[in-house]
Design an enzyme around this catalytic site. Structure first.
Site, PDB file in Angstrom:
ATOM      1  N   LYS A   1      16.166  24.271  59.528  1.00  0.00           N
ATOM      2  CA  LYS A   1      17.404  24.889  60.005  1.00  0.00           C
ATOM      3  C   LYS A   1      17.262  25.211  61.489  1.00  0.00           C
ATOM      4  O   LYS A   1      16.319  25.890  61.896  1.00  0.00           O
ATOM      5  CB  LYS A   1      17.718  26.169  59.235  1.00  0.00           C
ATOM      6  CG  LYS A   1      18.408  25.967  57.916  1.00  0.00           C
ATOM      7  CD  LYS A   1      18.866  27.319  57.378  1.00  0.00           C
ATOM      8  CE  LYS A   1      19.603  27.186  56.075  1.00  0.00           C
ATOM      9  NZ  LYS A   1      20.044  28.495  55.564  1.00  0.00           N
TER      10      LYS A   1
ATOM     11  N   GLU B   1      10.902  39.167  55.299  1.00  0.00           N
ATOM     12  CA  GLU B   1      11.130  37.808  54.796  1.00  0.00           C
ATOM     13  C   GLU B   1      10.136  37.456  53.696  1.00  0.00           C
ATOM     14  O   GLU B   1      10.442  36.664  52.807  1.00  0.00           O
ATOM     15  CB  GLU B   1      11.048  36.801  55.943  1.00  0.00           C
ATOM     16  CG  GLU B   1      12.269  36.783  56.851  1.00  0.00           C
ATOM     17  CD  GLU B   1      13.487  36.131  56.189  1.00  0.00           C
ATOM     18  OE1 GLU B   1      13.352  35.589  55.078  1.00  0.00           O
ATOM     19  OE2 GLU B   1      14.575  36.178  56.789  1.00  0.00           O
TER      20      GLU B   1
ATOM     21  N   LYS C   1       9.111  28.522  49.695  1.00  0.00           N
ATOM     22  CA  LYS C   1      10.223  27.955  50.457  1.00  0.00           C
ATOM     23  C   LYS C   1      10.134  26.440  50.517  1.00  0.00           C
ATOM     24  O   LYS C   1      11.157  25.742  50.434  1.00  0.00           O
ATOM     25  CB  LYS C   1      10.264  28.532  51.873  1.00  0.00           C
ATOM     26  CG  LYS C   1      11.460  28.016  52.668  1.00  0.00           C
ATOM     27  CD  LYS C   1      11.689  28.736  53.968  1.00  0.00           C
ATOM     28  CE  LYS C   1      12.968  28.240  54.637  1.00  0.00           C
ATOM     29  NZ  LYS C   1      13.253  28.910  55.915  1.00  0.00           N
TER      30      LYS C   1
ATOM     31  N   ARG D   1      19.086  26.170  47.721  1.00  0.00           N
ATOM     32  CA  ARG D   1      18.562  26.691  48.977  1.00  0.00           C
ATOM     33  C   ARG D   1      19.357  27.888  49.475  1.00  0.00           C
ATOM     34  O   ARG D   1      18.828  28.729  50.215  1.00  0.00           O
ATOM     35  CB  ARG D   1      18.514  25.591  50.043  1.00  0.00           C
ATOM     36  CG  ARG D   1      17.841  26.057  51.322  1.00  0.00           C
ATOM     37  CD  ARG D   1      17.555  24.942  52.301  1.00  0.00           C
ATOM     38  NE  ARG D   1      16.951  25.473  53.507  1.00  0.00           N
ATOM     39  CZ  ARG D   1      16.528  24.743  54.530  1.00  0.00           C
ATOM     40  NH1 ARG D   1      16.626  23.427  54.487  1.00  0.00           N
ATOM     41  NH2 ARG D   1      15.984  25.319  55.594  1.00  0.00           N
TER      42      ARG D   1
ATOM     43  N   ASN E   1      19.113  32.950  51.282  1.00  0.00           N
ATOM     44  CA  ASN E   1      19.906  33.839  52.126  1.00  0.00           C
ATOM     45  C   ASN E   1      20.125  35.212  51.500  1.00  0.00           C
ATOM     46  O   ASN E   1      21.016  35.953  51.944  1.00  0.00           O
ATOM     47  CB  ASN E   1      21.262  33.189  52.438  1.00  0.00           C
ATOM     48  CG  ASN E   1      21.119  31.987  53.342  1.00  0.00           C
ATOM     49  OD1 ASN E   1      20.697  32.098  54.479  1.00  0.00           O
ATOM     50  ND2 ASN E   1      21.468  30.817  52.817  1.00  0.00           N
TER      51      ASN E   1
ATOM     52  N   HIS F   1      23.215  39.586  58.709  1.00  0.00           N
ATOM     53  CA  HIS F   1      23.781  38.968  59.904  1.00  0.00           C
ATOM     54  C   HIS F   1      24.942  39.795  60.454  1.00  0.00           C
ATOM     55  O   HIS F   1      25.112  39.909  61.671  1.00  0.00           O
ATOM     56  CB  HIS F   1      24.251  37.550  59.598  1.00  0.00           C
ATOM     57  CG  HIS F   1      23.131  36.562  59.488  1.00  0.00           C
ATOM     58  ND1 HIS F   1      23.334  35.259  59.081  1.00  0.00           N
ATOM     59  CD2 HIS F   1      21.812  36.662  59.738  1.00  0.00           C
ATOM     60  CE1 HIS F   1      22.186  34.616  59.078  1.00  0.00           C
ATOM     61  NE2 HIS F   1      21.247  35.454  59.465  1.00  0.00           N
TER      62      HIS F   1
END
Length: 366
Positions: free
Chosen positions: A146, A188, A230, A244, A248, A255
């Protein structure tokens, strides 16, 4: 995964393509390993003004004999812009970079995202290598292809899927990482466990103090386990058509929080930490999960020194408006990553905005 006392090697397999992720100490100086991944005679190192003085010289030693130059960003999420992509492309033009050139991303997630997007744009796509120097980049943004930049309207609204040739995660670079940024990277790691790996979540609870103290052995183990998880998801769903999107978890909330704070109030990992907890609270509100799971997540985040509250002064209505711009949304409705408890995340479409707003109001008042 191939293990040695000092090196973990994980392959990200994408059909006929694959690339290695190397995790361990001293990898920037292991020039024979990563220099072999460069196919041509041109290289552009993209870094920032914080990282370059620390590590650019070591990378430059591995580029000896090539035609190369460096392009440096100012440090921070606010500099992940189209203007800087234009400057990076100008640097490639001045270098005379050909189709077999390589962009080397030396830095954290901002550098990696912008460098990868610039590589994807130059001559419709050239090689790039990720050399992440933050924990967050090592466990997340450097793996999976990404790339992108921010717009004033929101984060990562423009980008491309462009896989790296290799990821060189030299954990020695974490020694210079400020404590706040290190902790943001741990968010994360927690996210990967919260999505789909309950045993890993329990392992993190057992090793939280050692991870907070940056103990080497558990740190390498945590990075490797998160990357391995991942890599499997990316291999099954490279361009985020389904599974996938689970990666998020917490990001739609996070965000919005980052954007509302103009990328100065919260680091990305901090936004993810608060966002995960908000997603857990919304899941609980919708009857999908138990309060005990929410409390367990909050305890782990707090033990790792991560924020768990919306920063003061942020307006729930404004946050909801930002959430409506999220890339996962479909047909004008919110599509969020929620869970049915630790390790059981799922994609939920058509989420009632009133429930989201109530969750935001409740968290703001807390």
């Amino acid at each position: 995964m191939t293990d040695t006392p000092t090196l973990r090697s994980i392959d990200v397999a994408l059909g006929q393509r694959s690339y290695p992720v190397w995790i361990g100490p001293g990898l920037l100086d292991d020039r024979a390993r990563w220099r072999a991944m460069l196919r041509g005679r041109h290289a552009l190192v993209i870094s920032n003004t914080t990282v370059a003085p620390l590590y650019l010289e070591r990378v430059a030693a591995g580029l000896e004999g090539l035609q190369w130059s460096a392009f440096l960003l100012d440090d921070g999420e606010a500099h992940k812009t189209f203007d800087n992509v234009g400057r990076a492309l100008d640097a490639l033009a001045q270098l005379g970079a050909t189709r077999d050139a390589c962009v080397v991303a030396l830095g954290g997630g901002v550098v990696g995202d912008l460098a990868g997007f610039s590589a994807a744009c130059w001559m419709r796509g050239i090689d790039f290598i990720q050399m992440p120097t933050t924990l967050l980049a090592m466990v997340d943004s450097s793996v999976g292809g990404k790339t992108g930049v921010n717009l004033p309207a929101g984060k990562n609204l423009v980008g491309a899927f462009h896989q790296p040739r290799a990821v060189i995660a030299d954990i020695d670079t974490l020694a210079t990482l400020p404590q706040r940024e290190y902790r943001a990277g741990l968010a994360e790691v927690v996210k990967g466990a919260a999505i789909g790996d309950l045993p890993f979540f329990a392992w993190l609870e057992q090793h939280a103090d050692a991870l907070a103290a940056r103990d080497t052995a558990p740190l390498i183990e945590a990075i490797a386990r998160k990357v391995q998880y991942k890599a499997g998801v990316v291999a099954r769903d490279e361009t985020e058509q389904g599974e996938r999107a689970l990666l998020n978890l917490g990001h739609t909330f996070g965000h919005a929080l980052e954007t509302a704070g103009k990328y100065t109030t919260l680091l990305h990992g901090e936004g993810v930490a608060v966002g995960m907890l908000l997603a857990a609270r919304l899941s609980e509100r919708l009857g999908m999960s138990a309060a005990a799971d929410t409390a367990r997540l909050q305890r782990l985040l707090e033990r790792l020194g991560l924020p768990v509250a919306i920063p003061p002064g942020m307006d729930p209505q404004a946050l909801l408006a930002l959430m409506r711009l999220d890339k996962k949304n479909t047909a004008g409705t919110l599509r969020l990553i929620l869970w049915r408890g630790i390790g059981r995340a799922e994609i939920v479409g058509g989420v009632d905005e009133r429930e989201v707003l109530a969750t935001l109001h409740e968290a703001t008042a807390a």
